[in-house]
Design a protein around this motif. Structure first.
Motif, PDB file in Angstrom:
ATOM      1  N   LYS A   1       0.833  -1.198   0.000  1.00 36.48           N
ATOM      2  CA  LYS A   1       0.000   0.000   0.000  1.00 36.48           C
ATOM      3  C   LYS A   1       0.871   1.252   0.000  1.00 36.48           C
ATOM      4  CE  LYS A   1      -4.343   0.195   1.967  1.00 36.48           C
ATOM      5  NZ  LYS A   1      -5.327   0.362   3.037  1.00 36.48           N
ATOM      6  N   TYR A   2       1.939   1.206   0.770  1.00 35.68           N
ATOM      7  CA  TYR A   2       2.825   2.365   0.850  1.00 35.68           C
ATOM      8  C   TYR A   2       3.432   2.674  -0.522  1.00 35.68           C
ATOM      9  CZ  TYR A   2       6.107   5.658   2.888  1.00 35.68           C
ATOM     10  OH  TYR A   2       6.787   6.802   3.208  1.00 35.68           O
TER      11      TYR A   2
ATOM     12  N   LYS B   1       2.147   1.898  -3.422  1.00 36.54           N
ATOM     13  CA  LYS B   1       1.094   2.429  -4.287  1.00 36.54           C
ATOM     14  C   LYS B   1       0.803   3.885  -3.954  1.00 36.54           C
ATOM     15  CE  LYS B   1      -1.003  -1.940  -5.455  1.00 36.54           C
ATOM     16  NZ  LYS B   1      -1.809  -3.040  -4.931  1.00 36.54           N
ATOM     17  N   MET B   2       0.833   4.187  -2.654  1.00 37.21           N
ATOM     18  CA  MET B   2       0.614   5.569  -2.241  1.00 37.21           C
ATOM     19  C   MET B   2       1.722   6.464  -2.798  1.00 37.21           C
ATOM     20  SD  MET B   2       0.840   7.218   1.535  1.00 37.21           S
ATOM     21  CE  MET B   2       2.617   7.255   1.406  1.00 37.21           C
ATOM     22  N   ASN B   3       2.949   5.981  -2.696  1.00 34.02           N
ATOM     23  CA  ASN B   3       4.087   6.737  -3.207  1.00 34.02           C
ATOM     24  C   ASN B   3       3.933   7.043  -4.686  1.00 34.02           C
ATOM     25  OD1 ASN B   3       6.232   7.865  -1.965  1.00 34.02           O
ATOM     26  ND2 ASN B   3       7.163   5.923  -1.416  1.00 34.02           N
TER      27      ASN B   3
ATOM     28  N   ARG C   1       1.169   7.242  -6.406  1.00 28.99           N
ATOM     29  CA  ARG C   1       0.106   8.222  -6.614  1.00 28.99           C
ATOM     30  C   ARG C   1       0.584   9.615  -6.263  1.00 28.99           C
ATOM     31  NH1 ARG C   1      -5.419   7.017  -7.342  1.00 28.99           N
ATOM     32  NH2 ARG C   1      -6.660   8.913  -7.253  1.00 28.99           N
ATOM     33  N   ILE C   2       1.274   9.733  -5.120  1.00 32.08           N
ATOM     34  CA  ILE C   2       1.764  11.044  -4.703  1.00 32.08           C
ATOM     35  C   ILE C   2       2.729  11.609  -5.742  1.00 32.08           C
ATOM     36  CG2 ILE C   2       3.239  12.205  -3.025  1.00 32.08           C
ATOM     37  CD1 ILE C   2       1.956  10.610  -0.847  1.00 32.08           C
ATOM     38  N   SER C   3       3.584  10.759  -6.273  1.00 32.44           N
ATOM     39  CA  SER C   3       4.556  11.257  -7.240  1.00 32.44           C
ATOM     40  C   SER C   3       3.863  11.708  -8.530  1.00 32.44           C
ATOM     41  CB  SER C   3       5.629  10.206  -7.501  1.00 32.44           C
ATOM     42  OG  SER C   3       5.590   9.724  -8.805  1.00 32.44           O
TER      43      SER C   3
ATOM     44  N   ARG D   1       0.750  12.945  -8.742  1.00 31.45           N
ATOM     45  CA  ARG D   1       0.094  14.218  -8.440  1.00 31.45           C
ATOM     46  C   ARG D   1       1.118  15.347  -8.343  1.00 31.45           C
ATOM     47  NH1 ARG D   1      -2.728  11.291  -9.308  1.00 31.45           N
ATOM     48  NH2 ARG D   1      -4.690  11.231  -9.996  1.00 31.45           N
ATOM     49  N   PHE D   2       2.241  15.031  -7.709  1.00 32.16           N
ATOM     50  CA  PHE D   2       3.299  16.030  -7.533  1.00 32.16           C
ATOM     51  C   PHE D   2       3.809  16.509  -8.888  1.00 32.16           C
ATOM     52  CE2 PHE D   2       7.790  17.141  -6.465  1.00 32.16           C
ATOM     53  CZ  PHE D   2       7.512  18.182  -5.597  1.00 32.16           C
TER      54      PHE D   2
ATOM     55  N   PHE E   1       1.357  18.870 -10.490  1.00 36.21           N
ATOM     56  CA  PHE E   1       1.429  20.218  -9.933  1.00 36.21           C
ATOM     57  C   PHE E   1       2.671  20.946 -10.417  1.00 36.21           C
ATOM     58  CE2 PHE E   1      -1.846  18.803  -7.064  1.00 36.21           C
ATOM     59  CZ  PHE E   1      -2.577  19.958  -6.886  1.00 36.21           C
ATOM     60  N   GLN E   2       3.759  20.215 -10.476  1.00 38.88           N
ATOM     61  CA  GLN E   2       5.016  20.806 -10.926  1.00 38.88           C
ATOM     62  C   GLN E   2       4.864  21.334 -12.351  1.00 38.88           C
ATOM     63  OE1 GLN E   2       8.259  19.159  -8.978  1.00 38.88           O
ATOM     64  NE2 GLN E   2       8.271  21.355  -8.932  1.00 38.88           N
TER      65      GLN E   2
END
Lengths: 94, 92
Positions: free
Chosen positions: B59-60, B62-64, B66-68, B70-71, B74-75
């Motif tokens: 899960k961690y 997969k979360m990473n 997703r965060i990357s 989204r990041f 935004f960038q």
């Protein structure tokens, strides 16, 4: 243009760039930690991200970067104000 | 001999990637250990503790991911805005 930059300035520029990259990766790591804490409850019944967790992560990233920007703006405004004040004080003392 | 060749071909970037990998490995262990392991009356790892830890890891990651994603989005937007601003001020 490039020829006008002296080697010392170039070294400074490179150092600034490296600092910025380091700062960005620090921001990223902190954001990951925060959003993990806020969005993923420490019960790991399954390995997939739940729908709520996914949405939470999306919002968390957006909000984190938003707040980062807002604080940055306020911080620059405050430090500029501070600088002005210091300049004024120094002027009055003369 | 082979290690010599392998070491020579490792450049700075690869070393950094390797270091990042080791760091995230350690962090992952810490997080999942703290979240999943609660029983210290035995030294054996329970099956549910193991399941929890492995799920935690997956899960961690997969979360990473997703965060990357989204990041990066935004960038990209921030970059576009900066470019637009630069063009605007350049024209004025």
């Amino acid at each position: 243009m490039a020829a006008q930059i002296s080697p010392t300035d170039q070294a400074k520029l490179q150092m600034m760039q490296e600092m910025e990259i380091e700062m960005m990766s620090d921001l990223y790591n902190r954001m990951t930690n925060s959003c993990h804490k806020k969005c993923i409850p420490p019960k790991y019944g399954e390995a997939d991200l739940g729908k709520g967790e996914s949405v939470c992560i999306d919002r968390c990233v957006a909000k984190y970067l938003d707040i980062h920007e807002r604080i940055g703006k306020k911080l620059t405004a405050m430090s500029m104000q501070d600088e002005d004040l210091m300049k004024k004080m120094a002027g009055e003392q003369k | 001999m082979t290690t010599q060749v392998a070491l020579d071909s490792l450049d700075k970037d690869q070393m950094k990637t390797f270091q990042d990998f080791l760091m995230s490995y350690n962090k992952l262990s810490e997080i999942c250990f703290m979240d999943c392991i609660r029983d210290f009356t035995t030294r054996k790892v329970h099956s549910d503790e193991e399941r929890c830890s492995l799920n935690c890891m997956e899960k961690y990651l997969k979360m990473n991911q997703r965060i990357s994603q989204r990041f990066q989005e935004f960038q990209m937007i921030a970059n576009e805005n900066a470019m637009a601003m630069a063009q605007k001020t350049g024209k004025m």
